[in-house]
Design an enzyme around this catalytic site. Structure first.
Site, PDB file in Angstrom:
ATOM      1  N   HIS A   1       0.868  -1.199   0.000  1.00 42.58           N
ATOM      2  CA  HIS A   1       0.000   0.000   0.000  1.00 42.58           C
ATOM      3  C   HIS A   1       0.902   1.246   0.000  1.00 42.58           C
ATOM      4  CE1 HIS A   1      -3.472   2.426   0.537  1.00 42.58           C
ATOM      5  NE2 HIS A   1      -3.639   2.326   1.837  1.00 42.58           N
TER       6      HIS A   1
ATOM      7  N   ASP B   1       2.210   5.818  -6.858  1.00 43.50           N
ATOM      8  CA  ASP B   1       3.519   5.747  -6.199  1.00 43.50           C
ATOM      9  C   ASP B   1       4.679   5.660  -7.182  1.00 43.50           C
ATOM     10  OD1 ASP B   1       2.355   5.764  -3.625  1.00 43.50           O
ATOM     11  OD2 ASP B   1       1.817   3.661  -3.887  1.00 43.50           O
TER      12      ASP B   1
ATOM     13  N   ARG C   1      -3.642   9.813 -11.029  1.00 43.80           N
ATOM     14  CA  ARG C   1      -2.742  10.457 -10.068  1.00 43.80           C
ATOM     15  C   ARG C   1      -1.297  10.380 -10.575  1.00 43.80           C
ATOM     16  NH1 ARG C   1      -4.245   7.036  -4.852  1.00 43.80           N
ATOM     17  NH2 ARG C   1      -3.814   5.432  -6.422  1.00 43.80           N
TER      18      ARG C   1
HETATM   19  C1  LIG Z   1      -1.210  -3.051  -5.793  1.00 39.92           C
HETATM   20  C2  LIG Z   1      -1.206  -4.565  -5.690  1.00 39.92           C
HETATM   21  C3  LIG Z   1      -0.947  -4.980  -4.257  1.00 39.92           C
HETATM   22  C4  LIG Z   1      -2.583  -5.076  -6.142  1.00 39.92           C
HETATM   23  O1  LIG Z   1      -2.628  -6.438  -5.878  1.00 39.92           O
HETATM   24  P1  LIG Z   1      -3.733  -7.379  -6.514  1.00 39.92           P
HETATM   25  O2  LIG Z   1      -5.057  -6.728  -6.521  1.00 39.92           O
HETATM   26  O3  LIG Z   1      -3.615  -8.697  -5.847  1.00 39.92           O
HETATM   27  O4  LIG Z   1      -3.215  -7.462  -8.027  1.00 39.92           O
HETATM   28  P2  LIG Z   1      -3.468  -8.596  -9.096  1.00 39.92           P
HETATM   29  O5  LIG Z   1      -4.808  -9.203  -8.963  1.00 39.92           O
HETATM   30  O6  LIG Z   1      -3.089  -8.011 -10.402  1.00 39.92           O
HETATM   31  O7  LIG Z   1      -2.393  -9.717  -8.670  1.00 39.92           O
HETATM   32  C5  LIG Z   1      -2.286 -10.923  -9.369  1.00 39.92           C
HETATM   33  C6  LIG Z   1      -0.865 -11.398  -9.309  1.00 39.92           C
HETATM   34  O8  LIG Z   1      -0.019 -10.459  -9.990  1.00 39.92           O
HETATM   35  C7  LIG Z   1       1.026 -10.045  -9.130  1.00 39.92           C
HETATM   36  N1  LIG Z   1       1.324  -8.638  -9.331  1.00 39.92           N
HETATM   37  C8  LIG Z   1       0.484  -7.588  -9.236  1.00 39.92           C
HETATM   38  N2  LIG Z   1       1.169  -6.430  -9.399  1.00 39.92           N
HETATM   39  C9  LIG Z   1       2.452  -6.776  -9.619  1.00 39.92           C
HETATM   40  C10 LIG Z   1       3.627  -6.022  -9.812  1.00 39.92           C
HETATM   41  N3  LIG Z   1       3.640  -4.690  -9.791  1.00 39.92           N
HETATM   42  N4  LIG Z   1       4.788  -6.697  -9.995  1.00 39.92           N
HETATM   43  C11 LIG Z   1       4.787  -8.044 -10.007  1.00 39.92           C
HETATM   44  N5  LIG Z   1       3.716  -8.816  -9.785  1.00 39.92           N
HETATM   45  C12 LIG Z   1       2.558  -8.180  -9.590  1.00 39.92           C
HETATM   46  C13 LIG Z   1       0.465 -10.245  -7.729  1.00 39.92           C
HETATM   47  O9  LIG Z   1       1.518 -10.284  -6.764  1.00 39.92           O
HETATM   48  C14 LIG Z   1      -0.308 -11.526  -7.885  1.00 39.92           C
HETATM   49  O10 LIG Z   1       0.634 -12.586  -7.877  1.00 39.92           O
HETATM   50  P3  LIG Z   1       0.312 -13.983  -7.106  1.00 39.92           P
HETATM   51  O11 LIG Z   1      -0.952 -14.504  -7.762  1.00 39.92           O
HETATM   52  O12 LIG Z   1       1.509 -14.805  -7.375  1.00 39.92           O
HETATM   53  O13 LIG Z   1       0.108 -13.637  -5.674  1.00 39.92           O
HETATM   54  C15 LIG Z   1      -0.126  -5.154  -6.645  1.00 39.92           C
HETATM   55  O14 LIG Z   1      -0.355  -4.727  -7.956  1.00 39.92           O
HETATM   56  C16 LIG Z   1       1.284  -4.811  -6.208  1.00 39.92           C
HETATM   57  O15 LIG Z   1       1.852  -5.496  -5.346  1.00 39.92           O
HETATM   58  N6  LIG Z   1       1.878  -3.721  -6.786  1.00 39.92           N
HETATM   59  C17 LIG Z   1       3.188  -3.273  -6.361  1.00 39.92           C
HETATM   60  C18 LIG Z   1       3.062  -2.487  -5.055  1.00 39.92           C
HETATM   61  C19 LIG Z   1       2.413  -1.131  -5.263  1.00 39.92           C
HETATM   62  O16 LIG Z   1       2.770  -0.399  -6.160  1.00 39.92           O
HETATM   63  N7  LIG Z   1       1.491  -0.796  -4.390  1.00 39.92           N
HETATM   64  C20 LIG Z   1       0.812   0.495  -4.415  1.00 39.92           C
HETATM   65  C21 LIG Z   1      -0.587   0.372  -4.896  1.00 39.92           C
HETATM   66  S1  LIG Z   1      -1.348   1.951  -5.093  1.00 39.92           S
END
Ligand SMILES: CC(C)(COP(=O)(O)OP(=O)(O)OC[C@H]1O[C@@H](n2cnc3c(N)ncnc32)[C@H](O)[C@@H]1OP(=O)(O)O)[C@@H](O)C(=O)NCCC(=O)NCCS
Length: 472
Positions: A307, A409, A363
């Site tokens: 987050h 971010d 954003r």
């Molecule tokens: C934001 C976040 C937590 C959303 O998670 P989510 O809703 O579960 O996203 P998804 O449904 O697309 O995830 C499916 C898979 O893709 C992966 N994935 C999603 N974003 C990814 C990224 N930026 N890099 C690599 N893998 C990613 C997840 O870890 C998940 O893998 P798993 O099935 O092996 O656990 C995720 O995109 C993330 O970790 N992003 C990086 C951190 C970040 O920028 N956070 C700020 C958000 S505003």
């Protein structure tokens, strides 16, 4: 006859307006103008009975309408896509991004008052918009700025509580400790102890919320000065607005940095109710915990790397790219670096992906526009731009990422870094200050609308297995 002619003229005007979106938008903005002369509290006071009636009607007329099906995937998968919260201040569209009370970020940049013509919106204006759904005048925003300044003093024990922590403690831990110490002054807790009636809960919640929003920049700045500078407090400058003052108290007075801080605080404030920090604040407040307790809980969620902490992770990651490959990295080298990151223990590319959004985060886009205007030649900005091209195809290639596009971010760190705020470990605190505006605005409405204690049902794996067997 005259009456019919004017009705037909009116309907012609209406259909013309409907065909011309820009006129339609102007009409909407006109309807959203705040009535002049009214202060924020009086405006809320006037709105609350109407909104209470609206909710009552919704419940009595449509209380049993179904909003969708709950699947096992949703229960296991962090409740993704499950509609389960009422959140009035903003709504997130997967493709369009956030709308604050119906206004997109570019619309807010157009209609909310700024410090100078054509400048970035003042966060006080956004606070007004979130609370009332109305666009305030510059005078109303100025008076809210003054109100917040008058509430901004920090009791000495807050600094002492922070000082009790080692200076090496994470800035978010220090910030949350400061917020918890502010709780000592909670008006809601005092009123509740005295037996305040439920219909008046919103009043001390309003006082706590405005006090909290007013005080967090000073607490946050102290943490920054303590951890990264000489520990001396820079006092409030009474001539400055909320966002600019925050930058000033941190020690940054470049007019462009003041503009960046106004934009930063505005766009990080609210992102509907289901994200970890907003939801946590709402959940904790549903137990009638006061705004300080609720907001401190929200901050602990914001401090997680999936987050709010992602903004720290992004700049550290970008700097690690530069350390290893230099600023003039080629596209091929950058692709290799992204793959290396994914194959390492880190697993996610910070700043990309989202739980709800399915397109580039607006954003991100507005920060990119800020960079194009003010720091187009900055090598780290150029690296961020290159990442925008390189990362999404790689994430798509993974085959599991639902949204390969950059989020808020991915961009904020390089802007702050450019103006001298280089300490990535501090970035989530800035996000936290901004979140106080969104979370507290909704908390006031939670109490005004008498929203219920949150208590969803949980089940065990065994329960799910049995349920599914029987459902076949
Ligand atoms: C934001 C976040 C937590 C959303 O998670 P989510 O809703 O579960 O996203 P998804 O449904 O697309 O995830 C499916 C898979 O893709 C992966 N994935 C999603 N974003 C990814 C990224 N930026 N890099 C690599 N893998 C990613 C997840 O870890 C998940 O893998 P798993 O099935 O092996 O656990 C995720 O995109 C993330 O970790 N992003 C990086 C951190 C970040 O920028 N956070 C700020 C958000 S505003």
């Amino acid at each position: 006859m005259v009456f019919f002619r004017s009705v037909s003229a009116l309907s012609k005007l209406r259909s013309r307006i409907a065909q011309q979106p820009h006129i339609n938008t102007s009409v909407r903005w006109l309807q959203m103008q705040s009535s002049t002369g009214q202060d924020l509290r009086s405006q809320l006071e006037e709105m609350i009975p109407e909104q209470q009636e609206r909710l009552k009607k919704l419940k009595s007329e449509h209380g049993k309408v179904q909003l969708g099906n709950i699947t096992v995937d949703m229960v296991i998968g962090g409740m993704r896509g499950m509609t389960g919260l009422l959140w009035e201040t903003s709504l997130l569209d997967p493709d369009e991004g956030i709308r604050f009370r119906g206004l997109s970020i570019p619309e807010c940049q157009k209609v909310l008052p700024a410090a100078k013509p054509g400048g970035e919106p003042l966060p006080e204006g956004l606070l007004w918009l979130l609370l009332t759904g109305k666009v305030p005048s510059k005078e109303q925003v100025d008076s809210l700025s003054n109100d917040l300044q008058n509430r901004a003093s920090i009791p000495d024990y807050v600094y002492k509580a922070i000082n009790a922590l080692p200076v090496t403690a994470h800035p978010m831990t220090q910030f949350t400790t400061g917020v918890m110490a502010l709780q000592v002054q909670s008006e809601f807790q005092k009123a509740y102890d005295k037996g305040i009636s439920k219909s008046k809960y919103w009043e001390p919640t309003y006082e706590d919320s405005l006090n909290l929003i007013a005080k967090v920049p000073a607490v946050a700045s102290y943490v920054y000065r303590r951890v990264f500078k000489d520990g001396k407090i820079i006092p409030v400058d009474e001539s400055l607005d909320y966002g600019a003052n925050f930058s000033h108290m941190l020690g940054f007075d470049d007019p462009k940095m003041l503009e960046l801080m106004r934009l930063y605080v505005t766009i990080h404030s609210d992102h509907e109710g289901g994200n970890v920090s907003a939801h946590t604040g709402h959940l904790v407040a549903s137990a009638l915990s006061d705004p300080y307790l609720s907001f401190a809980a929200a901050l602990n969620g914001l401090a997680g790397p999936l987050h709010g902490l992602a903004n720290q992770e992004v700049l550290l990651w970008i700097k690690s790219i530069v350390d290893e490959c230099g600023e003039n990295i080629t596209t091929e080298q950058l692709k290799d670096y992204v793959w290396k990151t994914l194959k390492s223990g880190k697993q996610v590319v910070p700043g990309f992906g989202h739980g709800v959004l399915r397109k580039t985060d607006p954003r991100y886009t507005c920060q990119r526009e800020f960079a194009l205007k003010h720091l187009p030649e900055d090598p780290l900005f150029q690296l961020v731009s290159k990442l925008y091209e390189v990362v999404p195809p790689i994430l798509l290639e993974l085959g599991k990422v639902k949204n390969p596009w950059p989020n808020v971010d991915a961009h904020s760190g390089v802007l702050l870094n450019y103006f001298g705020l280089t300490e990535a470990r501090y970035f989530t605190v800035l996000f936290g200050v901004s979140r106080s505006i969104g979370i507290c605005s909704q908390l006031i409405w939670d109490r005004a609308l008498g929203l219920a204690l949150e208590r969803p049902k949980s089940v065990t794996m065994e329960w799910l297995e049995n349920y599914c067997k029987n459902a076949k």
